[in-house]
Design a protein around this motif. Sequence first.
Motif, PDB file in Angstrom:
ATOM      1  N   SER A  96       0.858  -1.181   0.000  1.00 24.75           N
ATOM      2  CA  SER A  96       0.000   0.000   0.000  1.00 24.75           C
ATOM      3  C   SER A  96       0.893   1.229   0.000  1.00 24.75           C
ATOM      4  O   SER A  96       1.980   1.217   0.577  1.00 24.75           O
ATOM      5  N   GLY A 105       0.738   3.330  -3.097  1.00 26.02           N
ATOM      6  CA  GLY A 105       0.594   3.840  -4.448  1.00 26.02           C
ATOM      7  C   GLY A 105       1.907   4.128  -5.142  1.00 26.02           C
ATOM      8  O   GLY A 105       2.996   3.805  -4.650  1.00 26.02           O
ATOM      9  N   GLN A 106       1.791   4.760  -6.294  1.00 24.69           N
ATOM     10  CA  GLN A 106       2.961   5.064  -7.109  1.00 24.69           C
ATOM     11  C   GLN A 106       3.957   5.936  -6.359  1.00 24.69           C
ATOM     12  O   GLN A 106       5.175   5.716  -6.427  1.00 24.69           O
ATOM     13  N   GLN A 139      -8.203  -2.043   1.313  1.00 25.48           N
ATOM     14  CA  GLN A 139      -9.014  -1.548   0.204  1.00 25.48           C
ATOM     15  C   GLN A 139     -10.457  -1.268   0.640  1.00 25.48           C
ATOM     16  O   GLN A 139     -11.084  -0.317   0.154  1.00 25.48           O
ATOM     17  N   GLN A 191      -6.207  10.256   3.069  1.00 20.95           N
ATOM     18  CA  GLN A 191      -6.854  10.601   1.809  1.00 20.95           C
ATOM     19  C   GLN A 191      -7.178  12.088   1.750  1.00 20.95           C
ATOM     20  O   GLN A 191      -6.980  12.730   0.717  1.00 20.95           O
ATOM     21  N   ARG A 206      -5.197  14.147  -1.064  1.00 18.76           N
ATOM     22  CA  ARG A 206      -5.996  14.138  -2.279  1.00 18.76           C
ATOM     23  C   ARG A 206      -6.959  15.308  -2.442  1.00 18.76           C
ATOM     24  O   ARG A 206      -7.446  15.549  -3.551  1.00 18.76           O
ATOM     25  N   HIS A 253      -2.896   9.991 -10.199  1.00 24.34           N
ATOM     26  CA  HIS A 253      -1.971   9.539  -9.155  1.00 24.34           C
ATOM     27  C   HIS A 253      -1.515   8.093  -9.303  1.00 24.34           C
ATOM     28  O   HIS A 253      -0.812   7.576  -8.447  1.00 24.34           O
ATOM     29  N   PHE A 264      -2.911   4.853  -9.188  1.00 25.30           N
ATOM     30  CA  PHE A 264      -3.707   3.661  -8.893  1.00 25.30           C
ATOM     31  C   PHE A 264      -5.093   3.832  -9.488  1.00 25.30           C
ATOM     32  O   PHE A 264      -5.933   4.556  -8.972  1.00 25.30           O
ATOM     33  N   ASP A 296      -7.400   7.960 -11.205  1.00 21.53           N
ATOM     34  CA  ASP A 296      -7.102   7.359  -9.914  1.00 21.53           C
ATOM     35  C   ASP A 296      -8.362   7.290  -9.044  1.00 21.53           C
ATOM     36  O   ASP A 296      -9.411   7.839  -9.386  1.00 21.53           O
ATOM     37  N   THR A 297      -8.238   6.618  -7.918  1.00 18.77           N
ATOM     38  CA  THR A 297      -9.408   6.281  -7.111  1.00 18.77           C
ATOM     39  C   THR A 297     -10.128   7.495  -6.515  1.00 18.77           C
ATOM     40  O   THR A 297     -11.307   7.401  -6.166  1.00 18.77           O
TER      41      THR A 297
END
Length: 290
Positions: free
Chosen positions: A123, A125-126, A176, A216, A220, A231, A233, A278-279
Amino acid sequence: MAKVAFLGLGVMGYPMAGHLAKAGHEVTVYNRTAAKAEKWVAEHGGSHAATPREAAQGADFIMACVGNDDDLRGVCTGADGAFAGMAKGATFVDHTTVSAQVTAELYAEAAKADLSFVDAPVSGGQAGAENGQLVIMCGGDAPVYDAAEPVMMSYAKMCRRLGESGAGQLTKMVNQICIAGLVQALSEGLHFAEKAGLDGAAVVDVIGGGAAGSWQMVNRYQTMIADKFEHGFAVDWMRKDLNICLRTADEVGASLPVTALVDQFYKDVQKLGGGRWDTSSLIKRLNAMG
């Protein structure tokens, strides 16, 4: 320092393998598209192999970060799979987010060949991969994990064994599930703030330090307000992960009503053309609704 193979050079695997090289490990990489493996070697040194089997030959640890259950089986098994090239006692570390079923299958197959297998989804992300700040949740035999942990720490800020084989994948499912609900709540909050005529950034500045705050929110909210969703994912991958969560919930008797609902919201985002967004793009769905 160890001799390591890394299979899969996507947005996560490419920088993860790079951190292994920077840490001084001898790294051989494999990627389905050979040009990317060649680029990696030009940037980081080491070598690349034409098949997972060739990459695994002579390696102490074989790391993989691929797409899904079928991709993982493809790099592990068969005449050109990594298992066919691994020496007895070598360890396969799977960083892919996959089902508990394929993990159990491959753990058993590895054991038959006197190989070790650790499920170790990540976990962060990039950005976490690029900065070497991933969180890694692991399952597998304790002595095997203990030997692999120092190698994984090349790209991690935390690495922990949660239990026997499969525990890492189950923990990633929890991760998740939590993210799905958090991102939807954040999206609704920012959407509401805009509709109510508030300055969303100012609102987050006030509430972010209180009970509503989250990773988050901190990382974000600015790009969500700016309508930027790049981002790394992707929604397509999140739906893959949530499908695994929902299937497993049925098997273990867990109720995930919010997760099931958010999965359908991500389906709506895909219909908007946002499969590669991304999410945090859940807010796009709300804004599209008016």
